[in-house]
Write an enzyme that holds these catalytic residues in place. Structure first.
Site, PDB file in Angstrom:
ATOM      1  N   MET A 190     -12.154   4.400  -0.663  1.00 30.60           N
ATOM      2  CA  MET A 190     -12.803   4.626   0.639  1.00 30.60           C
ATOM      3  C   MET A 190     -13.469   5.982   0.556  1.00 30.60           C
ATOM      4  SD  MET A 190      -9.710   3.151   2.970  1.00 30.60           S
ATOM      5  CE  MET A 190      -8.549   3.283   1.615  1.00 30.60           C
TER       6      MET A 190
ATOM      7  N   MET B 251     -11.349  -6.031   5.210  1.00 34.63           N
ATOM      8  CA  MET B 251     -10.598  -5.062   6.021  1.00 34.63           C
ATOM      9  C   MET B 251     -10.324  -5.683   7.382  1.00 34.63           C
ATOM     10  SD  MET B 251      -9.921  -2.453   4.212  1.00 34.63           S
ATOM     11  CE  MET B 251      -9.011  -1.627   5.519  1.00 34.63           C
TER      12      MET B 251
ATOM     13  N   SER C 151       0.856  -1.191   0.000  1.00 33.44           N
ATOM     14  CA  SER C 151       0.000   0.000   0.000  1.00 33.44           C
ATOM     15  C   SER C 151       0.884   1.231   0.000  1.00 33.44           C
ATOM     16  CB  SER C 151      -0.885   0.003   1.246  1.00 33.44           C
ATOM     17  OG  SER C 151      -1.403   1.304   1.440  1.00 33.44           O
TER      18      SER C 151
ATOM     19  N   ASP D 133      -4.690   3.567  -1.968  1.00 33.38           N
ATOM     20  CA  ASP D 133      -5.799   3.906  -1.071  1.00 33.38           C
ATOM     21  C   ASP D 133      -6.316   5.304  -1.363  1.00 33.38           C
ATOM     22  OD1 ASP D 133      -6.007   1.621   0.765  1.00 33.38           O
ATOM     23  OD2 ASP D 133      -3.926   2.120   1.245  1.00 33.38           O
TER      24      ASP D 133
ATOM     25  N   HIS E 131      -1.157  -1.400  -4.253  1.00 29.64           N
ATOM     26  CA  HIS E 131      -2.444  -1.043  -3.651  1.00 29.64           C
ATOM     27  C   HIS E 131      -2.479   0.474  -3.434  1.00 29.64           C
ATOM     28  CE1 HIS E 131      -5.992  -1.994  -1.140  1.00 29.64           C
ATOM     29  NE2 HIS E 131      -5.564  -1.049  -0.318  1.00 29.64           N
TER      30      HIS E 131
ATOM     31  N   MET F 156      -8.998   8.103  -0.217  1.00 32.35           N
ATOM     32  CA  MET F 156      -9.834   8.498   0.928  1.00 32.35           C
ATOM     33  C   MET F 156     -10.363   9.912   0.720  1.00 32.35           C
ATOM     34  SD  MET F 156      -7.486   7.137   4.059  1.00 32.35           S
ATOM     35  CE  MET F 156      -6.599   5.581   3.990  1.00 32.35           C
TER      36      MET F 156
ATOM     37  N   ASP G  65      -6.496  -6.539   4.085  1.00 31.28           N
ATOM     38  CA  ASP G  65      -5.886  -5.209   4.165  1.00 31.28           C
ATOM     39  C   ASP G  65      -5.932  -4.700   5.599  1.00 31.28           C
ATOM     40  OD1 ASP G  65      -5.065  -2.588   3.784  1.00 31.28           O
ATOM     41  OD2 ASP G  65      -6.732  -2.026   2.465  1.00 31.28           O
TER      42      ASP G  65
ATOM     43  N   HIS H 146      -8.346   1.077  -4.034  1.00 29.71           N
ATOM     44  CA  HIS H 146      -9.282   0.825  -2.936  1.00 29.71           C
ATOM     45  C   HIS H 146      -9.980   2.142  -2.621  1.00 29.71           C
ATOM     46  CE1 HIS H 146      -9.488  -0.168   1.706  1.00 29.71           C
ATOM     47  NE2 HIS H 146     -10.684  -0.038   1.166  1.00 29.71           N
TER      48      HIS H 146
HETATM   49  C1  DX5 Z   1      -6.175   1.540   5.600  1.00 34.53           C
HETATM   50  C2  DX5 Z   1      -5.718   1.206   4.204  1.00 34.53           C
HETATM   51  C3  DX5 Z   1      -4.613   0.250   4.141  1.00 34.53           C
HETATM   52  C4  DX5 Z   1      -3.349   0.673   4.851  1.00 34.53           C
HETATM   53  C5  DX5 Z   1      -2.775  -0.564   5.483  1.00 34.53           C
HETATM   54  O1  DX5 Z   1      -7.401   2.149   5.573  1.00 34.53           O
HETATM   55  O2  DX5 Z   1      -6.800   0.683   3.440  1.00 34.53           O
HETATM   56  O3  DX5 Z   1      -4.338  -0.138   2.802  1.00 34.53           O
HETATM   57  O4  DX5 Z   1      -2.391   1.250   4.025  1.00 34.53           O
HETATM   58  O5  DX5 Z   1      -1.697  -0.198   6.255  1.00 34.53           O
HETATM   59  P1  DX5 Z   1      -0.932  -1.214   7.210  1.00 34.53           P
HETATM   60  O6  DX5 Z   1      -0.417  -2.311   6.354  1.00 34.53           O
HETATM   61  O7  DX5 Z   1       0.136  -0.367   7.816  1.00 34.53           O
HETATM   62  O8  DX5 Z   1      -1.947  -1.702   8.215  1.00 34.53           O
HETATM   63 ZN    ZN Z   2      -6.421  -0.227   1.434  1.00 38.27          ZN
END
Ligand code: DX5
Ligand code: ZN
Length: 234
Positions: free
Chosen positions: A67, A136, A7, A34, A32, A36, A174, A65
């Site tokens: 969010m 998750m 990620s 993310d 990956h 947000m 994840d 991903h």
């Molecule tokens: C959190 C993200 C993850 C995050 C995971 O909301 O969706 O992808 O980067 O981070 P680690 O591996 O540090 O838990």
């Molecule tokens: Zn993620």
């Protein structure tokens, strides 16, 4: 096959291309990304222009991903930016079936995500539509959180459902994927491992990716051997 999807949330954004390439050199076969929006989760990250820049520096699939609220409005822009997989949260989609079909319409592989408090059975109707299910194992929004152990039962249940219904979706996990959790995660049945802080926050991303992937594949091989020793297998 076990795949590692680092990620980039935990990467150094000023060296994003370099960090992404290093993780791939270490064995990562997916990246990956993310996204947000500050509404669905209490944090903000990046949008399509950064994804388009990342697309130029690597050939591996970009696993986006989302969010965000109202994902339908942004799926075309992320597809245009070059992402390969797009996953949306069950909790964010009133018309989940429509949203998953929209992702496919725009030429991407569709995935559905469930938060730690969301039961697997809320996905019963859409499992035949998706390329991957993302479990998750932390509450989304931040990297570096502790793995929630009840996620293992959800991964096992998805694996059983896939087998009993003859489906093909892949199982991704994840949050909190580290050296001390990865073996249990793989034994539960997860195949695509998202890891942020484990890859980018200590030492070289290349070496961290290589080490985590090696631990994951060793656990997967042990599971196969366990099954064959009792006459099982899949
Ligand atoms: C959190 C993200 C993850 C995050 C995971 O909301 O969706 O992808 O980067 O981070 P680690 O591996 O540090 O838990
Ligand atoms: Zn993620």
């Amino acid at each position: 096959m076990i795949e590692l999807a680092p990620s980039i949330l935990s990467a150094d954004c000023a060296r994003l291309g370099e960090h992404a390439q290093a993780a791939v050199e270490g064995g990562a076969t997916v990246l990956h990304v993310d996204i947000m929006d500050g509404h669905f989760v209490p944090n903000l990250t990046i949008g399509p222009p950064v994804v388009a820049s990342l697309r130029k520096v690597t050939q591996v699939p970009l696993d986006c991903h989302l969010m965000i609220e109202r994902p339908d409005e942004f799926i075309p822009a992320f597809a245009e930016a070059g992402v390969t997989w797009i996953s949306v949260h069950q909790e964010a989609c009133v018309h989940l079936d429509r949203t998953l079909r929209l992702i496919t319409f725009h030429g991407c592989r569709s995935g559905v995500v469930i938060n730690p408090a969301t039961p697997v059975h809320t996905l019963d109707e859409v499992l035949p539509l998706v390329h991957h299910v993302l479990v998750m194992s932390v509450n989304p929004g931040f990297g570096g959180q502790a793995f929630i152990p009840s996620s293992l039962e959800k991964i096992k249940l998805l694996s059983q459902i896939r087998h009993s219904r003859g489906l093909n979706f892949r199982i991704e996990v994840d949050g909190g994927v580290h050296y001390d959790t990865v073996a249990d995660i793989v034994r539960a049945g997860a195949e695509i491992l998202v890891a942020g802080s484990a890859i980018f926050e200590h030492g070289s991303p290349r070496e961290s990716a290589c080490k985590l992937l090696r631990s994951a594949r060793a656990a997967a091989n042990e599971s196969v051997q366990d099954l064959s020793s009792v006459g099982g297998g899949r």
